[in-house]
Write a protein that holds these residues in place. Sequence first.
Motif, short mmCIF file in Angstrom:
data_model
loop_
_atom_site.label_atom_id
_atom_site.label_comp_id
_atom_site.label_asym_id
_atom_site.label_seq_id
_atom_site.Cartn_x
_atom_site.Cartn_y
_atom_site.Cartn_z
N ALA A 43 47.17 93.76 39.81
CA ALA A 43 48.39 93.25 39.19
C ALA A 43 49.62 94.02 39.67
O ALA A 43 50.71 93.45 39.82
N ARG A 44 49.47 95.31 39.91
CA ARG A 44 50.58 96.12 40.42
C ARG A 44 50.84 95.83 41.90
O ARG A 44 51.99 95.69 42.33
N THR A 45 49.76 95.74 42.68
CA THR A 45 49.90 95.51 44.11
C THR A 45 50.59 94.18 44.40
O THR A 45 51.38 94.06 45.34
N TYR A 46 50.29 93.18 43.58
CA TYR A 46 50.80 91.83 43.83
C TYR A 46 51.76 91.35 42.75
O TYR A 46 51.88 90.15 42.52
N ARG A 232 54.86 112.10 44.76
CA ARG A 232 54.54 111.90 46.18
C ARG A 232 54.11 110.47 46.49
O ARG A 232 53.96 110.11 47.66
N LEU A 233 53.87 109.66 45.49
CA LEU A 233 53.20 108.39 45.70
C LEU A 233 54.09 107.17 45.73
O LEU A 233 53.66 106.09 46.12
N CYS A 234 55.33 107.33 45.32
CA CYS A 234 56.18 106.15 45.11
C CYS A 234 56.25 105.23 46.30
O CYS A 234 56.21 104.02 46.17
N ASP A 235 56.37 105.80 47.51
CA ASP A 235 56.57 104.99 48.71
C ASP A 235 55.31 104.87 49.56
O ASP A 235 55.37 104.61 50.75
N THR A 236 54.14 105.09 48.93
CA THR A 236 52.87 104.97 49.65
C THR A 236 51.99 103.93 48.97
O THR A 236 52.22 103.59 47.80
N PRO A 237 50.96 103.43 49.67
CA PRO A 237 50.06 102.48 49.03
C PRO A 237 49.41 103.04 47.77
O PRO A 237 49.09 102.28 46.85
N LEU A 238 49.21 104.36 47.68
CA LEU A 238 48.60 104.93 46.48
C LEU A 238 49.48 104.77 45.25
O LEU A 238 49.01 104.89 44.13
N GLY A 239 50.75 104.49 45.46
CA GLY A 239 51.65 104.25 44.35
C GLY A 239 51.31 102.98 43.58
O GLY A 239 51.82 102.75 42.49
N GLN A 240 50.43 102.14 44.16
CA GLN A 240 49.99 100.93 43.47
C GLN A 240 48.96 101.23 42.39
O GLN A 240 48.69 100.37 41.54
N LEU A 241 48.37 102.43 42.44
CA LEU A 241 47.33 102.75 41.46
C LEU A 241 47.95 103.02 40.11
O LEU A 241 48.93 103.76 39.99
N PRO A 242 47.36 102.47 39.03
CA PRO A 242 47.88 102.70 37.67
C PRO A 242 47.84 104.19 37.29
O PRO A 242 47.03 104.93 37.81
#
Length: 242
Positions: A43-46, A232-242
């Motif tokens: 839901a976050r990723t998309y 550190r995660l805001c602008d990386t794919p890991l930032g999609q994790l809840p």
Amino acid sequence: MSDANSILGHLRAVAGERQRRAESLDLEACVRALKSYQQQRFARTYADLLATTRYGAASRFFLEELYGPTDFAERDAQFARVVPALVRLFPQDIVATVNALAQLHALSEALDSAMATQLAARTVDRAAYVAAWQATAHPELREQQIALTVSVGEALDRLTRNPLVRHSLHMMRGPSRAAGLGELQRFLETGFDTFKAMRGAQEFLATVGTRERALASSLFSANLQDAVDEGRLCDTPLGQLP
């Protein structure tokens, strides 16, 4: 191996995972927690696609029908009952799509079970998810999972251009309900109508493939400290994790 045996073999593998979980309350609880977490991640990723008129329904179809903690046992049982007739009566492209969908289902369930065994608790947070992903490993299976997802979507997109398929589905509605296949019928109609409404799924599926591969790569290479450091995660794919 025949098409029917291949499809039924994948469904038996799914049933085997369900049985394995039924024999362990801890494993069952961890799998459910994992699936719930992955649904939140999707839901976050998309979120951007879910908010659009064109792609919102397709994104929700993936979110509700292919992800999450929903128990699809009834649908799978109905599916297994019609496999011999499906293989005998339907064109090869439909049979191949069903086979790919069953293979994706079996692979996803096996990977979920493997990850769940790596969880130390029945709750999942970002650090636990990254650790379980890396401990499970198998990058080649993760790539296969993504490729199958995109392949099934591409096949559904092609099938929606054939008006005879939708007409056949509509004609099956009454007989399916009478035969106790209502859940399977609902799934098929929802998938068909959702992809048809997109008026072309190429951009949607390319986005799914690109984002899922980027996230998988980041999960395999992540430092566990990065997983708990929000800044550190805001602008990386890991930032999609809840």
